[in-house]
Design a protein around this motif. Structure first.
Motif, PDB file in Angstrom:
ATOM      1  N   LEU A  48       0.834  -1.199   0.000  1.00 45.16           N
ATOM      2  CA  LEU A  48       0.000   0.000   0.000  1.00 45.16           C
ATOM      3  C   LEU A  48       0.872   1.254   0.000  1.00 45.16           C
ATOM      4  O   LEU A  48       2.026   1.232   0.417  1.00 45.16           O
ATOM      5  N   ASP A  49       0.284   2.359  -0.427  1.00 49.87           N
ATOM      6  CA  ASP A  49       0.935   3.652  -0.266  1.00 49.87           C
ATOM      7  C   ASP A  49       0.853   4.053   1.203  1.00 49.87           C
ATOM      8  O   ASP A  49      -0.080   3.682   1.927  1.00 49.87           O
ATOM      9  N   GLU A  50       1.817   4.846   1.666  1.00 43.83           N
ATOM     10  CA  GLU A  50       1.899   5.166   3.090  1.00 43.83           C
ATOM     11  C   GLU A  50       0.612   5.765   3.658  1.00 43.83           C
ATOM     12  O   GLU A  50       0.207   5.390   4.766  1.00 43.83           O
ATOM     13  N   PRO A  51      -0.081   6.698   2.970  1.00 43.63           N
ATOM     14  CA  PRO A  51      -1.323   7.219   3.558  1.00 43.63           C
ATOM     15  C   PRO A  51      -2.354   6.127   3.811  1.00 43.63           C
ATOM     16  O   PRO A  51      -3.109   6.190   4.799  1.00 43.63           O
ATOM     17  N   ASP A  52      -2.404   5.110   2.948  1.00 45.73           N
ATOM     18  CA  ASP A  52      -3.339   4.015   3.151  1.00 45.73           C
ATOM     19  C   ASP A  52      -2.892   3.103   4.295  1.00 45.73           C
ATOM     20  O   ASP A  52      -3.725   2.567   5.037  1.00 45.73           O
ATOM     21  N   VAL A  53      -1.582   2.929   4.448  1.00 44.29           N
ATOM     22  CA  VAL A  53      -1.082   2.156   5.595  1.00 44.29           C
ATOM     23  C   VAL A  53      -1.497   2.840   6.885  1.00 44.29           C
ATOM     24  O   VAL A  53      -2.027   2.202   7.805  1.00 44.29           O
ATOM     25  N   GLU A  54      -1.266   4.149   6.955  1.00 47.39           N
ATOM     26  CA  GLU A  54      -1.629   4.887   8.173  1.00 47.39           C
ATOM     27  C   GLU A  54      -3.133   4.807   8.437  1.00 47.39           C
ATOM     28  O   GLU A  54      -3.561   4.574   9.575  1.00 47.39           O
ATOM     29  N   ARG A  55      -3.924   4.986   7.389  1.00 44.19           N
ATOM     30  CA  ARG A  55      -5.380   4.916   7.548  1.00 44.19           C
ATOM     31  C   ARG A  55      -5.812   3.558   8.089  1.00 44.19           C
ATOM     32  O   ARG A  55      -6.609   3.474   9.033  1.00 44.19           O
ATOM     33  N   ALA A  56      -5.266   2.491   7.516  1.00 44.45           N
ATOM     34  CA  ALA A  56      -5.649   1.139   7.940  1.00 44.45           C
ATOM     35  C   ALA A  56      -5.265   0.892   9.394  1.00 44.45           C
ATOM     36  O   ALA A  56      -6.066   0.368  10.184  1.00 44.45           O
ATOM     37  N   LEU A  57      -4.038   1.267   9.766  1.00 44.33           N
ATOM     38  CA  LEU A  57      -3.577   0.980  11.125  1.00 44.33           C
ATOM     39  C   LEU A  57      -4.272   1.853  12.155  1.00 44.33           C
ATOM     40  O   LEU A  57      -4.573   1.399  13.270  1.00 44.33           O
ATOM     41  N   ARG A  58      -4.559   3.091  11.806  1.00 47.78           N
ATOM     42  CA  ARG A  58      -5.269   3.951  12.750  1.00 47.78           C
ATOM     43  C   ARG A  58      -6.691   3.437  13.006  1.00 47.78           C
ATOM     44  O   ARG A  58      -7.167   3.458  14.141  1.00 47.78           O
ATOM     45  N   GLN A  59      -7.375   2.953  11.964  1.00 44.60           N
ATOM     46  CA  GLN A  59      -8.747   2.502  12.193  1.00 44.60           C
ATOM     47  C   GLN A  59      -8.770   1.193  12.992  1.00 44.60           C
ATOM     48  O   GLN A  59      -9.685   0.967  13.798  1.00 44.60           O
ATOM     49  N   ILE A  60      -7.769   0.356  12.798  1.00 46.93           N
ATOM     50  CA  ILE A  60      -7.679  -0.847  13.630  1.00 46.93           C
ATOM     51  C   ILE A  60      -7.388  -0.458  15.078  1.00 46.93           C
ATOM     52  O   ILE A  60      -8.001  -0.982  16.020  1.00 46.93           O
ATOM     53  N   GLY A  61      -6.461   0.464  15.263  1.00 50.09           N
ATOM     54  CA  GLY A  61      -6.101   0.886  16.612  1.00 50.09           C
ATOM     55  C   GLY A  61      -7.257   1.519  17.373  1.00 50.09           C
ATOM     56  O   GLY A  61      -7.401   1.323  18.584  1.00 50.09           O
ATOM     57  N   ARG A  62      -8.082   2.288  16.669  1.00 44.44           N
ATOM     58  CA  ARG A  62      -9.246   2.910  17.333  1.00 44.44           C
ATOM     59  C   ARG A  62     -10.221   1.852  17.833  1.00 44.44           C
ATOM     60  O   ARG A  62     -10.796   1.998  18.910  1.00 44.44           O
ATOM     61  N   ARG A  63     -10.418   0.807  17.054  1.00 44.15           N
ATOM     62  CA  ARG A  63     -11.386  -0.222  17.423  1.00 44.15           C
ATOM     63  C   ARG A  63     -10.830  -1.222  18.437  1.00 44.15           C
ATOM     64  O   ARG A  63     -11.583  -1.776  19.244  1.00 44.15           O
TER      65      ARG A  63
END
Length: 283
Positions: free
Chosen positions: A170-185
C-alpha cells in the motif's frame, strides 16, 4: 474445494489474480519446496497439495533464494503468533491478506479463533482449498474497509492482527489509515507486520522474484525505521531481521546464508536490516 473430474483425476485450478495478489504464489511455492526437503525450514503438506493443483507456471521462481527467504519470514511470523497464543490461548488471530497461507494449519491450538481476510479474487482462490470452520472464518475484504472489523469485534479478545507481506504493497497514507482505524477499534491488540526500507523498495528491479513481476506488483510503502509508526498511536515492542532468527531456524537455512550468519554476519547485515518483522501494541 477442488473436485475430481469425470476421469477421477483432480482438475487444475485456474489462477485469476490481480498483479499484487499474484505475489501470494511466491511464499506458497517456497513453503512447498521446503516441505519437499528432508530438513526444510518448515513442514506444510497443504502447500504441496495446492501447488500441484494450480494451473500456473511456477518455473520462473524455481531455485531462487527468495523462496527460502519467504519461509524464514514465515517462521519468524509464526513465532510471534505462538507467543500470542501462549499468552492468550482463546484469543483471536486475524490474518490480513491471508492469500494461500496455512498458519491455521501450522499453529492452531484447538481453542483460538481465526479470521482470514483478503481481496475478493484472492479469497475466491483460497476457498478452492479451505473451508470455514467453527473457529475459523474467511472474508472477502480489503484492509482499508471497516466492515470486517465488526466481525472481529464479535470474537473473543485479545486480538492479534497479522500482516505478512501485505500492507507493504500500500501507499503510506493508506497504511496509516488502515492501522489507525484498527487501533481505534482494538486498543491493546497485537500487530505483527513487516516493514521494508526505502533502499529495498527502490531496488526491486534487482530482486530475484519481484523483477519477474510487473511494477504494479511491487512494494510501495517505504519505512526505514518502524519506530516512526509510534506517531500513529502504535507502540513498538520488538523488531528483528533474519539475523535474529532462532537457532533451530538458522540450522535449516541454506548453507550459504547459514555460514554468513554464523561467521560473517557483518557481510550481510546491511542487506538484511532493510527488512524487519515488528510486533506492536495498538492504541
Amino acid at each position: 474445494m477442488n473436485e475430481p473430474n469425470k476421469r477421477g483425476t483432480m482438475k487444475r485450478v485456474a489462477v485469476q489474480l490481480g498483479p499484487v495478489q499474484e505475489t501470494l504464489l511466491i511464499p506458497l511455492l517456497g513453503r512447498s519446496e521446503e516441505t519437499r526437503k528432508t530438513r526444510g525450514l518448515l513442514h506444510d503438506p497443504k502447500s504441496v497439495e495446492i501447488v500441484e493443483s494450480l494451473e500456473y507456471d511456477f518455473t520462473k521462481w524455481k531455485g531462487i533464494p527468495s523462496l527460502a527467504g519467504a519461509c524464514v519470514r514465515a517462521c519468524l511470523f509464526d513465532q510471534h503468533v505462538r507467543d500470542f497464543l501462549d499468552a492468550h490461548p482463546q484469543g483471536t488471530i486475524v490474518e490480513i491478506g491471508a492469500g494461500l497461507n496455512t498458519r491455521y494449519e501450522r499453529l492452531d491450538n484447538g481453542q483460538a479463533h481465526w479470521i482470514e481476510i483478503d481481496l475478493p479474487d484472492s479469497m475466491t482462490l483460497r476457498r478452492q482449498f479451505f473451508d470455514d470452520e467453527a473457529r475459523r472464518t474467511m472474508m472477502a475484504a480489503s484492509v482499508l474497509d471497516e466492515g470486517w472489523l465488526d466481525e472481529v469485534a464479535e470474537r473473543p479478545g485479545p486480538v492479534c492482527f497479522v500482516s505478512e507481506a501485505v500492507i507493504v504493497y500500500l501507499d503510506e497514507p493508506d497504511v496509516e489509515r488502515a492501522l489507525r482505524q484498527i487501533g481505534r477499534r482494538f486498543p491493546g491488540a497485537w500487530l505483527i507486520t513487516d516493514t521494508v526500507s526505502r533502499k529495498m523498495v527502490d531496488e526491486q528491479h534487482k530482486h530475484d522474484a519481484m523483477r519477474t513481476m510487473p511494477k504494479a506488483s511491487w512494494f510501495r510503502w517505504k519505512c526505514d525505521d518502524p519506530r516512526t509508526l509510534e506517531a500513529w498511536g502504535l507502540r513498538l515492542v520488538r523488531s528483528e531481521t533474519f539475523l535474529d532468527a532462532p537457532s533451530d531456524v538458522v540450522d535449516r537455512m541454506p548453507w550459504s546464508f547459514r555460514m554468513l550468519t554464523r561467521w560473517a554476519p557483518w557481510l550481510i547485515r546491511r542487506r538484511v536490516e532493510g527488512y524487519r518483522i515488528n510486533r506492536f501494541l495498538m492504541g
